[in-house]
Scaffold this motif. Structure first.
Motif, PDB file in Angstrom:
ATOM      1  N   SER A  84      -5.543 -14.356  25.491  1.00 38.41           N
ATOM      2  CA  SER A  84      -6.611 -13.743  24.681  1.00 38.41           C
ATOM      3  C   SER A  84      -6.267 -12.315  24.309  1.00 38.41           C
ATOM      4  CB  SER A  84      -7.938 -13.792  25.445  1.00 38.41           C
ATOM      5  OG  SER A  84      -8.372 -15.122  25.622  1.00 38.41           O
ATOM      6  N   ALA A  85      -5.734 -11.573  25.274  1.00 43.55           N
ATOM      7  CA  ALA A  85      -5.348 -10.190  24.997  1.00 43.55           C
ATOM      8  C   ALA A  85      -4.227 -10.135  23.964  1.00 43.55           C
ATOM      9  CB  ALA A  85      -4.923  -9.489  26.284  1.00 43.55           C
ATOM     10  N   GLU A  86      -3.252 -11.028  24.096  1.00 47.75           N
ATOM     11  CA  GLU A  86      -2.134 -11.034  23.144  1.00 47.75           C
ATOM     12  C   GLU A  86      -2.614 -11.350  21.730  1.00 47.75           C
ATOM     13  OE1 GLU A  86       0.548  -9.838  23.666  1.00 47.75           O
ATOM     14  OE2 GLU A  86       1.212 -10.151  25.723  1.00 47.75           O
ATOM     15  N   ARG A  87      -3.497 -12.332  21.608  1.00 49.42           N
ATOM     16  CA  ARG A  87      -4.013 -12.666  20.276  1.00 49.42           C
ATOM     17  C   ARG A  87      -4.823 -11.523  19.699  1.00 49.42           C
ATOM     18  NH1 ARG A  87      -5.863 -18.897  21.638  1.00 49.42           N
ATOM     19  NH2 ARG A  87      -3.900 -19.910  21.023  1.00 49.42           N
ATOM     20  N   GLY A  88      -5.620 -10.888  20.549  1.00 44.36           N
ATOM     21  CA  GLY A  88      -6.403  -9.760  20.069  1.00 44.36           C
ATOM     22  C   GLY A  88      -5.519  -8.626  19.573  1.00 44.36           C
ATOM     23  N   LEU A  89      -4.478  -8.298  20.327  1.00 48.69           N
ATOM     24  CA  LEU A  89      -3.567  -7.227  19.913  1.00 48.69           C
ATOM     25  C   LEU A  89      -2.781  -7.636  18.665  1.00 48.69           C
ATOM     26  CD1 LEU A  89      -2.308  -6.129  23.442  1.00 48.69           C
ATOM     27  CD2 LEU A  89      -3.787  -4.828  21.903  1.00 48.69           C
ATOM     28  N   TYR A  90      -2.438  -8.920  18.565  1.00 53.59           N
ATOM     29  CA  TYR A  90      -1.769  -9.397  17.345  1.00 53.59           C
ATOM     30  C   TYR A  90      -2.677  -9.203  16.138  1.00 53.59           C
ATOM     31  CZ  TYR A  90       0.057 -12.589  13.833  1.00 53.59           C
ATOM     32  OH  TYR A  90       0.527 -13.120  12.661  1.00 53.59           O
ATOM     33  N   ASP A  91      -3.940  -9.592  16.282  1.00 45.90           N
ATOM     34  CA  ASP A  91      -4.885  -9.449  15.171  1.00 45.90           C
ATOM     35  C   ASP A  91      -5.007  -7.992  14.745  1.00 45.90           C
ATOM     36  OD1 ASP A  91      -5.304 -12.139  15.288  1.00 45.90           O
ATOM     37  OD2 ASP A  91      -7.229 -12.013  16.340  1.00 45.90           O
ATOM     38  N   VAL A  92      -5.074  -7.098  15.713  1.00 45.75           N
ATOM     39  CA  VAL A  92      -5.225  -5.682  15.382  1.00 45.75           C
ATOM     40  C   VAL A  92      -4.004  -5.169  14.641  1.00 45.75           C
ATOM     41  CG1 VAL A  92      -5.405  -3.368  16.369  1.00 45.75           C
ATOM     42  CG2 VAL A  92      -6.834  -5.203  17.264  1.00 45.75           C
ATOM     43  N   ARG A  93      -2.805  -5.544  15.104  1.00 49.62           N
ATOM     44  CA  ARG A  93      -1.622  -5.010  14.411  1.00 49.62           C
ATOM     45  C   ARG A  93      -1.445  -5.635  13.032  1.00 49.62           C
ATOM     46  NH1 ARG A  93       0.773  -7.366  19.066  1.00 49.62           N
ATOM     47  NH2 ARG A  93       1.948  -9.279  18.681  1.00 49.62           N
ATOM     48  N   VAL A  94      -1.863  -6.907  12.865  1.00 51.94           N
ATOM     49  CA  VAL A  94      -1.840  -7.494  11.518  1.00 51.94           C
ATOM     50  C   VAL A  94      -2.784  -6.727  10.607  1.00 51.94           C
ATOM     51  CG1 VAL A  94      -2.512  -9.512  10.172  1.00 51.94           C
ATOM     52  CG2 VAL A  94      -1.122  -9.804  12.218  1.00 51.94           C
ATOM     53  N   ASP A  95      -3.965  -6.422  11.107  1.00 55.77           N
ATOM     54  CA  ASP A  95      -4.952  -5.679  10.313  1.00 55.77           C
ATOM     55  C   ASP A  95      -4.419  -4.296   9.949  1.00 55.77           C
ATOM     56  OD1 ASP A  95      -7.262  -4.241   9.399  1.00 55.77           O
ATOM     57  OD2 ASP A  95      -8.525  -5.696  10.416  1.00 55.77           O
ATOM     58  N   LEU A  96      -3.811  -3.623  10.923  1.00 55.77           N
ATOM     59  CA  LEU A  96      -3.369  -2.247  10.688  1.00 55.77           C
ATOM     60  C   LEU A  96      -2.113  -2.163   9.815  1.00 55.77           C
ATOM     61  CD1 LEU A  96      -3.920  -0.681  14.239  1.00 55.77           C
ATOM     62  CD2 LEU A  96      -5.407  -0.536  12.243  1.00 55.77           C
ATOM     63  N   THR A  97      -1.303  -3.210   9.825  1.00 59.67           N
ATOM     64  CA  THR A  97      -0.043  -3.149   9.067  1.00 59.67           C
ATOM     65  C   THR A  97      -0.073  -3.957   7.779  1.00 59.67           C
ATOM     66  OG1 THR A  97       0.863  -5.019  10.340  1.00 59.67           O
ATOM     67  CG2 THR A  97       1.293  -2.806  11.189  1.00 59.67           C
ATOM     68  N   ALA A  98      -1.177  -4.659   7.495  1.00 60.69           N
ATOM     69  CA  ALA A  98      -1.241  -5.470   6.274  1.00 60.69           C
ATOM     70  C   ALA A  98      -1.041  -4.581   5.042  1.00 60.69           C
ATOM     71  CB  ALA A  98      -2.584  -6.191   6.194  1.00 60.69           C
ATOM     72  N   PRO A  99      -0.163  -4.972   4.117  1.00 60.01           N
ATOM     73  CA  PRO A  99       0.059  -4.152   2.915  1.00 60.01           C
ATOM     74  C   PRO A  99      -1.175  -4.152   2.016  1.00 60.01           C
ATOM     75  CG  PRO A  99       1.199  -6.257   2.736  1.00 60.01           C
ATOM     76  CD  PRO A  99       0.665  -6.175   4.127  1.00 60.01           C
ATOM     77  N   ARG A 100      -1.389  -3.045   1.352  1.00 63.15           N
ATOM     78  CA  ARG A 100      -2.497  -2.936   0.396  1.00 63.15           C
ATOM     79  C   ARG A 100      -1.959  -3.197  -1.014  1.00 63.15           C
ATOM     80  NH1 ARG A 100      -7.270  -1.310   2.274  1.00 63.15           N
ATOM     81  NH2 ARG A 100      -7.356  -0.495   4.414  1.00 63.15           N
ATOM     82  N   VAL A 101      -2.604  -4.111  -1.715  1.00 63.53           N
ATOM     83  CA  VAL A 101      -2.107  -4.534  -3.026  1.00 63.53           C
ATOM     84  C   VAL A 101      -3.244  -4.536  -4.030  1.00 63.53           C
ATOM     85  CG1 VAL A 101      -0.281  -5.957  -2.015  1.00 63.53           C
ATOM     86  CG2 VAL A 101      -2.523  -6.966  -2.476  1.00 63.53           C
ATOM     87  N   ASP A 102      -2.859  -4.478  -5.304  1.00 64.81           N
ATOM     88  CA  ASP A 102      -3.844  -4.633  -6.369  1.00 64.81           C
ATOM     89  C   ASP A 102      -4.193  -6.117  -6.489  1.00 64.81           C
ATOM     90  OD1 ASP A 102      -5.542  -4.074  -8.400  1.00 64.81           O
ATOM     91  OD2 ASP A 102      -4.029  -3.327  -9.797  1.00 64.81           O
ATOM     92  N   GLN A 103      -5.164  -6.424  -7.297  1.00 62.24           N
ATOM     93  CA  GLN A 103      -5.638  -7.801  -7.421  1.00 62.24           C
ATOM     94  C   GLN A 103      -4.502  -8.708  -7.921  1.00 62.24           C
ATOM     95  OE1 GLN A 103      -9.028  -9.240 -10.245  1.00 62.24           O
ATOM     96  NE2 GLN A 103      -9.965  -8.639  -8.293  1.00 62.24           N
ATOM     97  N   ASP A 104      -4.395  -9.868  -7.247  1.00 70.30           N
ATOM     98  CA  ASP A 104      -3.340 -10.824  -7.585  1.00 70.30           C
ATOM     99  C   ASP A 104      -3.661 -11.461  -8.943  1.00 70.30           C
ATOM    100  OD1 ASP A 104      -1.619 -13.133  -7.690  1.00 70.30           O
ATOM    101  OD2 ASP A 104      -1.356 -12.922  -5.530  1.00 70.30           O
ATOM    102  N   PRO A 105      -2.760 -11.355  -9.947  1.00 67.23           N
ATOM    103  CA  PRO A 105      -3.044 -11.889 -11.298  1.00 67.23           C
ATOM    104  C   PRO A 105      -2.750 -13.376 -11.421  1.00 67.23           C
ATOM    105  CG  PRO A 105      -0.923 -10.796 -11.289  1.00 67.23           C
ATOM    106  CD  PRO A 105      -1.476 -10.629  -9.893  1.00 67.23           C
TER     107      PRO A 105
END
Length: 658
Positions: A45-66
């Motif tokens: 559970s801890a590993e999944r939680g930390l994985y989710d947080v790092r995915v959230d924090l490192t997800a690239p920010r993009v403009d709307q997909d055309p």
């Protein structure tokens, strides 16, 4: 550094095979946890939680997909059509017809046509007229037996078989979740036709058997989500739909539900935002990844092993070195920072860190640190015990030089002589040990004992021993000096004052309790005891016990330091204020006790001693005067408690301590 390594080697040799074996077992356990924490129920559970947080924090920010647009059934749609489940097929049929006229690249329908409805002829007619490749959701009883009954599967096969002449096909819309109901990974490849929706609708080669983590993206602008989402109601009317041609032409259109209570999934973004995502949008995530031809880089197994070994090695080496608090703190913080950053750094660099330990690295490091530091502490204690006769650590430098020049001064058989015996202790030290990690306790205690040892040696005292947090010292042996009384008094006062500094947390060191000091003068037997091969220079006798009892009496009398009348007389009573007469455990004869000026709240007061003496002669007015002085100094708890005891026992009385 070379000396540190040499010290560690000596410690390993001293530890012995049994202790080293236990330490090695703990280190192997730490390595196992650091490597396989994703396979351990308590850590998963801890590993999944930390994985989710790092995915959230490192997800690239993009403009709307055309390339992808969502057309969704919303709460407003359900209200207008008067149907919640199944979704209104007449509305779906109109939307498909009008979307088809706008020239989309392909249409995917994330809706199961799994039971007959009166509107089915309308929907079939619309499908038979379709020109755009259209893929409807399909799920079999074999794959999804909990939700798709055999009769539902049969209905879907019959329904789409009846429109086989149109460019309408079925696609597997399965989205596999972990056992915590969160969606993070690509669905397992379809074992039998039809293909997964992402493979069928994109036609991109190389993703038919794809596995791994989905690549999530975040919107760069708050008002432009990653995928445009339009209500299906807009396409129920041909004229309204025509106005949206630019939004649809050439794009992959996904039709599905965006409802608060149906077909919603927990994703890594849910961990911080608390929001779930509609299933149709997750299909868009997979489709966008396939169209990009992108994927995370895979971490070889040896890299995960290397990180696990690194974590355990760092903990073991740091715990094994005998570092002071000032060095230990930065090392520990740096290692925690490194081990915490590595999974996030790898995720941000494009590696798939699903399955990479993060909590496991921390637990493995901590176990290794504790195992190594515990072994080092035990070995260090043995080494300190063995080296207790080393003169330079326990005797003032000038005395040590004299002993080296005249070894006979250290009497093996012992001799009787008067000394000033001092005991010091930390209030509440046991509680602090229970609330702090072992490495913090060890570093804090070492810093404290080093400081107090320096104070004792500075004032010419001989350090007898350390008993946990207690310091035992004396003056008058092995060499007596004319000013031993003044030295002992100055040491007692400074120890109480220095102890105040340790009551405040600093540089990772926890707050400690008050340092309490007891000092007595009397005869003892001093000498080297233990035999020729293992000796310790120490003092034995009742006077040592009295000093220890006085240290403990500070707690009851609310003082920081207590000096017996025998010692205070040698030092000059003008340096003290009287604290009454007490009887301590194990000693029938009462002890006159004094608090040295400068320790605790004791300050010079020329009138105080006279008032105390007058009370002892039976002067009631003196007691009233002392009450007034106590009221004027509410912070002086020792004075307040003295007045209380005087009222209780009367002139010449003795206060019995438990």
């Amino acid at each position: 550094m070379a000396s540190r390594i040499a010290t560690m080697r000596r410690a390993i040799t001293t530890a012995g095979p049994l202790r080293l074996s236990v330490t090695l077992l703990v280190l192997l356990l730490a390595l196992f946890i650091a490597r396989f924490s994703w396979n351990l129920p308590l850590a998963l559970s801890a590993e999944r939680g930390l994985y989710d947080v790092r995915v959230d924090l490192t997800a690239p920010r993009v403009d709307q997909d055309p390339r992808v647009v969502l057309v969704v059934f919303t709460e407003e749609t359900l209200t207008a059509t008067g149907k919640r489940s199944p979704l209104d097929r007449t509305m779906l049929a109109r939307a498909l017809t009008n979307l088809d006229a706008l020239g989309p690249r392909a249409i995917g329908v994330d809706i199961l046509i799994d039971q007959p409805q009166p509107e089915d002829p309308v929907l079939k007619a619309a499908l038979l007229d379709m020109k755009t490749p259209t893929f409807f959701g399909f799920s079999s009883n074999a794959e999804n037996g909990e939700f798709v009954m055999p009769w539902q599967e049969a209905h879907m096969r019959n329904f789409f078989g009846s429109v086989a002449s149109a460019p309408v096909r079925t696609a597997n819309i399965r989205l596999d979740v972990d056992n915590d109901n969160a969606w993070r990974q690509w669905p397992n490849p379809a074992g039998r036709p039809p293909a997964l929706l992402v493979n069928a609708i994109t036609g991109v080669k190389g993703y038919e058997r794809h596995q791994g983590s989905a690549i999530f993206r975040k919107a760069q602008y708050a008002d432009r989500p990653v995928f445009a989402s339009l209500p299906v109601d807009l396409f129920g009317n041909a004229d309204t739909a025509a106005a949206l041609k630019d939004a649809i032409a050439g794009k992959i259109v996904l039709i599905g539900a965006d409802l608060p209570e149906a077909d919603r999934f927990i994703t890594p973004f849910t961990r911080l935002s608390g929001k779930t995502t509609p299933g149709v949008e997750l299909h868009a995530v997979l489709i966008a990844q396939a169209l990009d031809g992108s994927d995370f880089k895979r971490l070889p197994g040896w890299v995960i092993w290397a990180l696990a070994i690194l974590a355990v090695a760092l903990g073991a080496v740091t715990g094994g070195f005998d570092l002071g608090a000032r060095l230990l703190g930065p090392f520990v913080l740096a290692e925690i920072g490194l081990l915490g950053w590595l999974p996030y750094g790898l995720q941000g660099a494009g590696f798939d860190t699903y399955g990479l330990p993060c909590a496991g690295l921390g637990v493995g490091w901590l176990l290794a640190l504790m195992a190594a530091s515990t072994t080092a502490r035990i070995v260090g204690a043995e080494q300190r015990k063995f080296a207790q006769g080393a003169l330079g650590k326990y005797l003032p430098r000038d005395v040590a030089q004299q002993i080296l020049a005249e070894p006979e001064r250290l009497q093996l058989s012992g001799e009787r002589r008067p000394i000033f015996a001092l005991f010091s202790d930390i209030e509440g030290f046991t509680s602090m040990c229970q609330s702090q990690p072992p490495e913090v306790v060890a570093a804090t205690l070492n810093e404290y004992l080093d400081t107090m040892s320096d104070v004792v040696l500075k004032h010419g005292g001989t350090i007898d021993k350390f008993v946990a947090d207690a310091v035992v010292a004396f003056w008058g042996a092995p060499i007596a000096r004319p000013d031993d009384a003044n030295r002992a008094l100055a040491c007692a006062v400074e120890m109480a004052q220095v102890g105040e500094r340790f009551k405040q947390p600093r540089d990772g060191r926890p707050a400690m309790g008050r340092t309490r000091v007891g000092l007595h003068w009397g005869d003892v037997v001093v000498g080297n005891f233990g035999g020729e091969g293992r000796i310790q220079y120490t003092a034995l006798g009742d006077s040592m016990n009295v000093a220890a009892r006085l240290e403990g009496a500070n707690k009851s009398l609310k003082t920081a330091a207590l000096i017996s009348g025998e010692a205070a007389t040698q030092m000059g009573l003008e340096h003290f204020r009287p604290m009454g007469r007490v009887r301590v455990r194990g000693r029938q004869k009462p002890i006159e006790v004094y608090e040295p000026l400068g320790a605790g709240d004791a300050v010079a007061d020329k009138v105080f001693a006279g008032l105390y003496a007058a009370f002892e002669r039976g002067d009631a007015a003196a007691l009233q005067a002392l009450r007034q002085r106590s009221a004027a100094a509410p912070q002086d708890k020792a004075l307040a408690y003295l007045v209380q005891r005087m009222e209780q026992v009367g002139p010449g009385g003795v206060y019995d301590l438990d």
